[in-house]
Scaffold this motif. Sequence first.
Motif, PDB file in Angstrom:
ATOM      1  N   MET A   1       0.837  -1.186   0.000  1.00 35.90           N
ATOM      2  CA  MET A   1       0.000   0.000   0.000  1.00 35.90           C
ATOM      3  C   MET A   1       0.877   1.244   0.000  1.00 35.90           C
ATOM      4  SD  MET A   1      -1.368   0.417   3.902  1.00 35.90           S
ATOM      5  CE  MET A   1      -2.063   1.998   3.444  1.00 35.90           C
ATOM      6  N   SER A   2       0.255   2.372  -0.268  1.00 36.50           N
ATOM      7  CA  SER A   2       1.021   3.607  -0.312  1.00 36.50           C
ATOM      8  C   SER A   2       0.149   4.766   0.124  1.00 36.50           C
ATOM      9  CB  SER A   2       1.564   3.851  -1.731  1.00 36.50           C
ATOM     10  OG  SER A   2       2.465   4.951  -1.728  1.00 36.50           O
ATOM     11  N   VAL A   3       0.731   5.960   0.123  1.00 39.38           N
ATOM     12  CA  VAL A   3       0.018   7.157   0.555  1.00 39.38           C
ATOM     13  C   VAL A   3       0.504   8.323  -0.300  1.00 39.38           C
ATOM     14  CG1 VAL A   3       1.741   7.682   2.341  1.00 39.38           C
ATOM     15  CG2 VAL A   3      -0.575   8.603   2.546  1.00 39.38           C
ATOM     16  N   LYS A   4      -0.406   9.243  -0.564  1.00 35.77           N
ATOM     17  CA  LYS A   4      -0.067  10.459  -1.292  1.00 35.77           C
ATOM     18  C   LYS A   4      -0.186  11.660  -0.358  1.00 35.77           C
ATOM     19  CE  LYS A   4      -1.479   8.892  -5.905  1.00 35.77           C
ATOM     20  NZ  LYS A   4      -2.397   9.131  -7.051  1.00 35.77           N
ATOM     21  N   LEU A   5       0.809  12.546  -0.420  1.00 39.36           N
ATOM     22  CA  LEU A   5       0.779  13.816   0.294  1.00 39.36           C
ATOM     23  C   LEU A   5       0.758  14.922  -0.745  1.00 39.36           C
ATOM     24  CD1 LEU A   5       3.378  13.268   3.171  1.00 39.36           C
ATOM     25  CD2 LEU A   5       0.936  12.791   3.179  1.00 39.36           C
ATOM     26  N   ASN A   6      -0.299  15.729  -0.695  1.00 31.54           N
ATOM     27  CA  ASN A   6      -0.475  16.799  -1.690  1.00 31.54           C
ATOM     28  C   ASN A   6      -0.361  16.272  -3.113  1.00 31.54           C
ATOM     29  OD1 ASN A   6      -0.866  18.628   0.358  1.00 31.54           O
ATOM     30  ND2 ASN A   6       1.210  19.437   0.314  1.00 31.54           N
ATOM     31  N   GLY A   7      -0.922  15.074  -3.320  1.00 34.18           N
ATOM     32  CA  GLY A   7      -0.958  14.479  -4.644  1.00 34.18           C
ATOM     33  C   GLY A   7       0.308  13.772  -5.062  1.00 34.18           C
ATOM     34  N   ILE A   8       1.336  13.752  -4.202  1.00 33.51           N
ATOM     35  CA  ILE A   8       2.611  13.113  -4.541  1.00 33.51           C
ATOM     36  C   ILE A   8       2.709  11.770  -3.826  1.00 33.51           C
ATOM     37  CG2 ILE A   8       5.120  13.327  -4.476  1.00 33.51           C
ATOM     38  CD1 ILE A   8       4.738  16.364  -4.286  1.00 33.51           C
ATOM     39  N   ASP A   9       2.851  10.699  -4.582  1.00 28.74           N
ATOM     40  CA  ASP A   9       3.032   9.378  -3.988  1.00 28.74           C
ATOM     41  C   ASP A   9       4.408   9.326  -3.328  1.00 28.74           C
ATOM     42  OD1 ASP A   9       3.347   6.607  -3.414  1.00 28.74           O
ATOM     43  OD2 ASP A   9       1.960   6.103  -5.039  1.00 28.74           O
ATOM     44  N   ILE A  10       4.459   8.938  -2.047  1.00 26.64           N
ATOM     45  CA  ILE A  10       5.729   8.890  -1.322  1.00 26.64           C
ATOM     46  C   ILE A  10       6.699   7.898  -1.961  1.00 26.64           C
ATOM     47  CG2 ILE A  10       6.788   8.350   0.908  1.00 26.64           C
ATOM     48  CD1 ILE A  10       5.432  11.012   0.826  1.00 26.64           C
ATOM     49  N   LYS A  11       6.185   6.947  -2.724  1.00 23.38           N
ATOM     50  CA  LYS A  11       7.074   6.024  -3.445  1.00 23.38           C
ATOM     51  C   LYS A  11       7.969   6.765  -4.423  1.00 23.38           C
ATOM     52  CE  LYS A  11       4.090   1.916  -3.207  1.00 23.38           C
ATOM     53  NZ  LYS A  11       3.256   0.969  -3.994  1.00 23.38           N
ATOM     54  N   THR A  12       7.553   7.986  -4.818  1.00 20.09           N
ATOM     55  CA  THR A  12       8.374   8.804  -5.709  1.00 20.09           C
ATOM     56  C   THR A  12       9.752   9.061  -5.097  1.00 20.09           C
ATOM     57  OG1 THR A  12       6.386   9.902  -6.534  1.00 20.09           O
ATOM     58  CG2 THR A  12       8.482  11.002  -6.964  1.00 20.09           C
ATOM     59  N   TYR A  13       9.781   9.120  -3.755  1.00 21.22           N
ATOM     60  CA  TYR A  13      11.040   9.357  -3.054  1.00 21.22           C
ATOM     61  C   TYR A  13      11.772   8.052  -2.730  1.00 21.22           C
ATOM     62  CZ  TYR A  13       9.140  14.047  -2.361  1.00 21.22           C
ATOM     63  OH  TYR A  13       8.612  15.307  -2.552  1.00 21.22           O
ATOM     64  N   GLY A  14      11.235   6.926  -3.201  1.00 18.80           N
ATOM     65  CA  GLY A  14      11.841   5.636  -2.906  1.00 18.80           C
ATOM     66  C   GLY A  14      11.502   5.123  -1.524  1.00 18.80           C
ATOM     67  N   CYS A  15      10.486   5.706  -0.887  1.00 20.91           N
ATOM     68  CA  CYS A  15      10.116   5.323   0.480  1.00 20.91           C
ATOM     69  C   CYS A  15       8.929   4.368   0.460  1.00 20.91           C
ATOM     70  CB  CYS A  15       9.768   6.559   1.297  1.00 20.91           C
ATOM     71  SG  CYS A  15      11.165   7.687   1.525  1.00 20.91           S
ATOM     72  N   ILE A  16       8.960   3.399   1.352  1.00 25.69           N
ATOM     73  CA  ILE A  16       7.892   2.399   1.464  1.00 25.69           C
ATOM     74  C   ILE A  16       7.146   2.632   2.772  1.00 25.69           C
ATOM     75  CG2 ILE A  16       7.359  -0.063   1.631  1.00 25.69           C
ATOM     76  CD1 ILE A  16       9.956  -0.595   0.076  1.00 25.69           C
ATOM     77  N   LEU A  17       5.825   2.781   2.680  1.00 23.97           N
ATOM     78  CA  LEU A  17       4.993   2.951   3.869  1.00 23.97           C
ATOM     79  C   LEU A  17       4.833   1.619   4.582  1.00 23.97           C
ATOM     80  CD1 LEU A  17       3.015   4.634   5.653  1.00 23.97           C
ATOM     81  CD2 LEU A  17       1.214   3.991   4.029  1.00 23.97           C
ATOM     82  N   LEU A  18       5.197   1.580   5.868  1.00 26.80           N
ATOM     83  CA  LEU A  18       5.011   0.366   6.657  1.00 26.80           C
ATOM     84  C   LEU A  18       3.562   0.243   7.089  1.00 26.80           C
ATOM     85  CD1 LEU A  18       8.230   0.494   8.882  1.00 26.80           C
ATOM     86  CD2 LEU A  18       7.881  -0.695   6.696  1.00 26.80           C
ATOM     87  N   GLU A  19       3.124  -0.987   7.326  1.00 28.50           N
ATOM     88  CA  GLU A  19       1.718  -1.229   7.631  1.00 28.50           C
ATOM     89  C   GLU A  19       1.321  -0.793   9.037  1.00 28.50           C
ATOM     90  OE1 GLU A  19       0.723  -5.245   6.773  1.00 28.50           O
ATOM     91  OE2 GLU A  19       1.013  -5.039   4.601  1.00 28.50           O
ATOM     92  N   ASN A  20       2.292  -0.422   9.859  1.00 27.91           N
ATOM     93  CA  ASN A  20       1.961  -0.047  11.238  1.00 27.91           C
ATOM     94  C   ASN A  20       1.678   1.446  11.377  1.00 27.91           C
ATOM     95  OD1 ASN A  20       4.590   0.800  10.803  1.00 27.91           O
ATOM     96  ND2 ASN A  20       5.248   0.411  12.916  1.00 27.91           N
ATOM     97  N   TYR A  21       1.190   2.078  10.302  1.00 24.46           N
ATOM     98  CA  TYR A  21       0.799   3.484  10.432  1.00 24.46           C
ATOM     99  C   TYR A  21      -0.404   3.590  11.378  1.00 24.46           C
ATOM    100  CZ  TYR A  21      -3.136   2.888   7.165  1.00 24.46           C
ATOM    101  OH  TYR A  21      -4.295   2.490   6.561  1.00 24.46           O
TER     102      TYR A  21
END
Length: 233
Positions: A1-21
């Motif tokens: 899964m992923s998340v967007k901040l202000n329309g930007i997918d954090i994966k763009t920065y090479g970061c992976i969202l952990l499931e423990n958010y």
Amino acid sequence: MSVKLNGIDIKTYGCILLENYDIAVAEPKLKQIDIPGANGMLDITDQINGLVAYSNRDITMNFVKRTAVKKEWHEVYSDLANAFHGKKVKVVFDNDATFYWTGRANVYAIKEGQQYSAIQIVVNAEPFKYDVNSSGGDWLWDPFNFTRDIARNYNNIEVDGYKEQRIIGTELAVNPKITASSSMTMTIDDDATIYNIQPGTKTYYNITVTNHEYIFKIKGNGTITFDMKGGSL
């Protein structure tokens, strides 16, 4: 899964969202009075307008990034801080894409490792998450969840003398922004109160739509739009 901040997918920065958010509970703003000699408390939390108000909540998101060299890690952290730290952000999780959160972000460098580094972003968010769709705009079907969402599309409704329009509210109380092509009058359900709708666009603060189903009874000729952005806890 992923998340967007202000329309930007954090994966763009090479970061992976952990499931423990974590999305913290929005605490209700209770108003209680201790009356001497009486049992319990006098609760007047919802006595002013019949609604419960809530405090902001923290959304805590943990990310990891694979870093071959320390320089790369510091560059990514700076990029994230420049983009989001201390700024208002709109947060959309891809597993709940029909809603967005809004709040102010803080970006923290949690751990710098040889292969993986960790970043934490904490958003002090408003208590309600908001519908991506607005009832008075073009409807977005891509994020729509057909098993639980309700289509609230009240755009350019034709009124030819008289029209009854069903309006479905949400847990978030809103004042509708109404756009009418001509002067009209309106009543709601069986209430005799008459609302004079003026030509043009105006927010009607004397009308509050909450988590109920209403019948707006409109008299006039032309088109009318009810623009409301609902929300949920």
